[in-house]
Design an enzyme around this catalytic site. Structure first.
Site, short mmCIF file in Angstrom:
data_model
loop_
_atom_site.label_atom_id
_atom_site.label_comp_id
_atom_site.label_asym_id
_atom_site.label_seq_id
_atom_site.Cartn_x
_atom_site.Cartn_y
_atom_site.Cartn_z
N GLN A 92 -4.76 -1.67 9.39
CA GLN A 92 -4.64 -2.99 8.77
C GLN A 92 -5.24 -4.06 9.68
OE1 GLN A 92 -3.59 -3.45 5.63
NE2 GLN A 92 -3.98 -5.63 5.75
N ASP A 128 -11.20 2.54 3.54
CA ASP A 128 -11.57 1.13 3.41
C ASP A 128 -13.08 0.97 3.22
OD1 ASP A 128 -9.40 -0.70 3.54
OD2 ASP A 128 -9.16 -0.33 5.69
N LYS A 143 0.84 -1.20 0.00
CA LYS A 143 0.00 0.00 0.00
C LYS A 143 0.87 1.25 0.00
CE LYS A 143 -3.79 -2.53 2.11
NZ LYS A 143 -4.67 -2.82 3.26
#
Ligand code: GUN
Length: 282
Positions: free
Chosen positions: A95, A118, A51
Site C-alpha cells: 500500500q 497493481d 481490499k
C-alpha cells in the site's frame, strides 16, 4: 444526467470473480493476495481493510503484513523477496504511500512482475504501453470497466485526463488511446486547463484537490469521471469535482464515494484471480 454507479458495477464484477473462484476451489486453488501496510496512515488502513473485505467476499485468502513506520528498507525488501518466493501467494500489493525514508520505486521494482497485481512494475507498465499485458492498473482499468458497463463509447472521443501520475493519469490516457480516443493529458504546468477541460467529451480528473473542477470546466453533455478522494471544508468525503455544481451539465458523472473507488478494488480482485490462474498454468 446518469450517475455512474460504481457500487453496482463493482458488485457485478466481484460476483463474476466469485463465480470463477468457486471453480478454482474445485481444483484446490484459492487465489491469495498478500497486502503489505507500512506505518499508521489512517487512509491507507481503510483502503487495506476494504481490499481484505473484498478478498473475503469473492472467496480469496488475504494475508496482511503490517510493519511499523520505522521499518528499514532492507526489512521491507526481504519481506517482498519472501512473498515472491512463496508458492501460496499469488498477488503482492504494497500500500502506497510509504512512510518518509522508504524507497517506493525500489519496492515496486522488487515485486515479481508475475505477482504485481497493481501493475506498477516497469515490466508491466511497458507491456501496457505496447498493448500486450496481463495486468492493468486497477483505477484506470476500473474506469474503463465502468464506461463499458454504461455503453459509453470512447472511440473518436475527445478525452481529457487531468493529472499525470504513474498510477492513474498516464495509464488512463493509454487505455483510452487503446480504444481509439484522442487524448490530452493536463497537469500543473498546463496552460488553459479550463478551456481544454471544457472541450472534453470525457473528462477524467485525478488531481487530489477537493471540488476543484467547477461548471466552467465541464462541457454540456460531458462524461465526468472523478478519481479524487478528498475532504471538504467540513471534513466530509468528496471528490476533485464539485459534484453539485457540475451534475446538471453532465450526461454521466461518477459520485464520490461510490464511483471510481469501488471499481478500483473490484479490478484488484480481477488481477489477483488472473495471477492465480497464470501461476497455475490456467
Ligand atoms: N495507494 C493509492 N492507490 C493505490 C493503489 O492502487 N495501490 C497501492 N498499492 N497503493 C495505493
Amino acid at each position: 444526467m446518469t450517475i455512474l454507479d460504481g457500487k453496482k458495477v463493482s458488485a457485478d464484477v466481484k460476483a463474476q470473480v466469485a463465480e470463477e473462484t468457486k471453480k478454482l476451489a474445485a481444483e484446490g486453488i484459492v487465489p491469495t493476495l498478500a497486502v503489505i501496510l507500512v506505518g499508521d496512515d489512517p487512509a491507507s488502513r481503510v483502503y487495506v481493510d476494504n481490499k481484505k473485505k473484498a478478498c473475503e467476499l469473492v472467496g480469496f485468502r488475504s494475508l496482511e503484513f503490517k510493519l511499523p513506520a520505522e521499518t528499514k528498507q532492507e526489512e521491507l525488501m526481504a519481506l517482498v523477496d519472501e512473498l515472491n518466493n512463496r508458492d501460496d501467494v499469488n498477488g503482492i500489493l504494497c500500500q502506497l504511500p510509504l512512510p518518509a525514508g522508504l524507497d517506493e520505486n525500489a519496492v515496486i521494482e522488487a515485486i515479481s512482475p508475475l505477482k504485481d497485481v497493481d501493475a506498477f512494475h516497469k515490466q508491466n507498465v511497458g507491456r501496457i504501453m505496447i498493448g500486450d499485458y496481463d495486468f492493468l492498473p486497477c483505477t484506470p482499468a476500473g474506469i474503463m470497466e465502468l464506461l463499458h458497463a454504461y455503453d459509453i463509447e470512447v472511440e473518436g472521443k475527445n478525452c481529457v485526463v487531468i493529472g499525470r501520475s504513474n498510477i492513474v493519469g498516464k495509464p488512463m490516457a493509454m487505455l483510452m488511446l487503446h480504444e481509439n480516443a484522442t487524448v490530452t493529458i493536463c497537469h500543473s504546468r498546463t496552460k488553459n486547463i479550463r478551456d481544454i477541460a471544457a472541450a472534453a467529451d470525457i473528462l477524467v480528473v485525478a488531481i487530489g484537490r477537493a471540488k476543484h473542477v467547477k461548471s466552467d470546466m465541464v462541457r454540456e453533455g460531458a462524461v465526468v469521471i472523478d478519481v479524487g478522494m478528498d475532504r471538504d471544508e467540513n471534513g466530509k468525503l468528496c471528490g476533485d469535482v464539485d459534484f453539485e455544481a457540475v451534475k446538471d451539465k453532465c450526461s454521466y458523472i461518477t459520485p464520490v464515494p461510490g464511483g471510481v473507488g469501488p471499481m478500483t478494488i473490484a479490478m484488484l480482485m480481477k488481477n489477483t484471480l488472473k495471477a492465480a490462474k497464470l501461476q497455475n498454468n490456467l
